[in-house]
Scaffold this active site. Structure first.
Site, PDB file in Angstrom:
ATOM      1  CG  HIS A 123      46.668  45.536  40.567  1.00 15.97           C
ATOM      2  ND1 HIS A 123      45.433  45.717  41.047  1.00 15.97           N
ATOM      3  CD2 HIS A 123      46.576  44.656  39.605  1.00 15.97           C
ATOM      4  CE1 HIS A 123      44.722  44.514  40.771  1.00 15.97           C
ATOM      5  NE2 HIS A 123      45.318  44.000  39.695  1.00 15.97           N
ATOM      6  CD  GLU A 124      48.750  44.414  36.000  1.00 16.13           C
ATOM      7  OE1 GLU A 124      49.209  43.140  35.910  1.00 16.13           O
ATOM      8  OE2 GLU A 124      47.215  44.757  36.293  1.00 16.13           O
ATOM      9  CG  HIS A 149      48.649  40.283  39.101  1.00 19.04           C
ATOM     10  ND1 HIS A 149      47.819  39.389  40.006  1.00 19.04           N
ATOM     11  CD2 HIS A 149      47.884  41.354  38.942  1.00 19.04           C
ATOM     12  CE1 HIS A 149      46.532  39.824  40.210  1.00 19.04           C
ATOM     13  NE2 HIS A 149      46.830  41.125  39.323  1.00 19.04           N
ATOM     14  CG  ASP A 160      43.367  40.834  39.070  1.00 22.48           C
ATOM     15  OD1 ASP A 160      44.072  40.212  38.156  1.00 22.48           O
ATOM     16  OD2 ASP A 160      43.600  41.778  39.636  1.00 22.48           O
TER      17      ASP A 160
END
Length: 379
Positions: free
Chosen positions: A67-68, A71, A166
């Protein structure tokens, strides 16, 4: 959130773990090994439940990392430098060197996180369905089904329109696009984050007090984190607005007190705390006048008293390679992220290699506290 253990670099991005990751691993492992797995599929040996639960917890951490990383990858493609990623108890955090340049870039950077979790949930759900069709052990299918569900839940929760989630970034991108004012948009997203946080705190404690359900402490804890993080984000936005265009030379402390590299720690201590050495960190100068590093009182204090008379400053200092440096004309905003993650919380200001000043977080706080001119001065 500072990292405790570095995992190295993935795709050029520094990745680390905070010690609190052990808490989430332990909670997930215990909840699965003593709750969900034996309840859904009884009859297996305890070691099987615990081993599969621990494996599921590790895979869950990997999904948080994905997930990170999503980003970070999209941020770099949109011209935003990424300082690193730290996984901790309540998830993960990608440390961006600066803010997105446009609302569209903000939208892309924020939106890819929940999308990644949603895709991961879909893939894991497909794996669970495939294993079930192959008549694999129901316990293994249960583990994949749980991982799929938790990733979908992570995507939905992160999509809530409240900072610092987010969804809060998506809300800020929308407000920024509508108003053209980044600061106003950040205030709106932060207010939504605090509102969601207080709602989770109140409902969590209500579940504990009136429903006698101790699991309500978990949403209360997350809500408390949201309140603090949303407030900090609003303050950071205010600070960025106030410091926009301000160079390091206007905020730094010029001509700082220095320590000769050959000075012993005993001589250094003899000059304080009422002499010239009244601070907590000092640039160390070599014989030719060049900067060699920074000496901190913490490192001096860590040296045994009997060794201080024979220990030189350059033997216990932090070398220059481990210290943040800046140029006088560099914008303070560009320096601030590096300053906040620096072990000594200071930056040495160099002009063509020559020391001209030192900048601390306290210097920036003091500059922000100075009242602005609201009316012409009266004579």
């Amino acid at each position: 959130m500072d990292e405790t253990l570095s995992l190295g670099r993935i795709g050029g991005v520094r990745v680390g773990l905070h010690w609190s990751v052990l808490v989430i691993v332990a909670l997930v492992t215990v909840a699965l090994a003593r709750g969900r797995f034996p309840d859904a599929h009884p009859g297996h040996p305890a070691i099987v439940y615990w081993a599969l639960a621990l494996l599921a917890a590790v895979v869950f951490l990997c999904s948080l990392l994905a997930h990170e990383l999503a980003h970070a990858v999209v941020a770099r493609r949109n011209g935003v430098q990424v300082d690193g990623i730290t996984l901790w108890m309540l998830g993960g955090a990608a440390r961006l060197h600066s803010e997105a340049p446009t609302p569209a870039a903000e939208l892309r950077i924020a939106g890819v996180g929940p999308l990644t979790s949603l895709v991961a949930g879909g893939v894991l759900a497909g794996v669970a369905a495939g294993l079930d069709a192959l008549h694999t052990s129901g316990l293994v299918v249960e583990a994949f089904a749980w991982l799929a569900a938790i990733n979908v839940l992570l995507a939905v929760f992160n999509a809530l329109p409240a900072a610092p989630l987010d969804g809060g970034r998506l809300l800020r991108a929308f407000l920024w696009h509508r108003t053209g004012d980044r600061l106003r948009a950040t205030r709106g997203a932060s207010a939504a984050g605090r509102a969601l946080g207080w709602f989770m705190v109140v409902t969590g404690f209500a579940a504990v007090l009136f429903g006698r359900d101790l699991s309500g402490l978990w949403p209360a804890l997350i809500g408390w984190f949201l309140i603090g993080a949303a407030t900090a984000e609003a303050r950071q936005a205010e600070m960025r607005s106030a410091l926009g265009g301000v160079p390091v030379s206007r905020v730094m402390t010029a001509d700082p007190v220095t320590v000769p590299a050959t000075a012993t720690l005993a001589d250094f201590l003899a000059e304080g705390p009422f002499g010239q050495y009244r601070h907590s960190a000092f640039p160390v100068l070599a014989a030719d006048g060049s900067v060699a590093g920074v000496l901190t009182l913490r490192r001096v204090d860590a040296t045994p008293p009997e060794a201080r008379a024979s220990t030189r400053a350059d033997e216990v200092m932090r070398p220059l390679t481990d210290v943040v440096t800046a140029e006088p004309g560099e914008p303070v905003l560009d320096l601030l992220p590096r300053l906040e993650t620096s072990p000594v919380r200071r930056a040495l200001v160099l002009d063509q290699g020559r020391l001209v000043g030192i900048l601390t977080v306290a210097d920036i706080t003091r500059a922000l506290a100075w009242p602005t001119v609201s009316a012409p001065a009266r004579h």
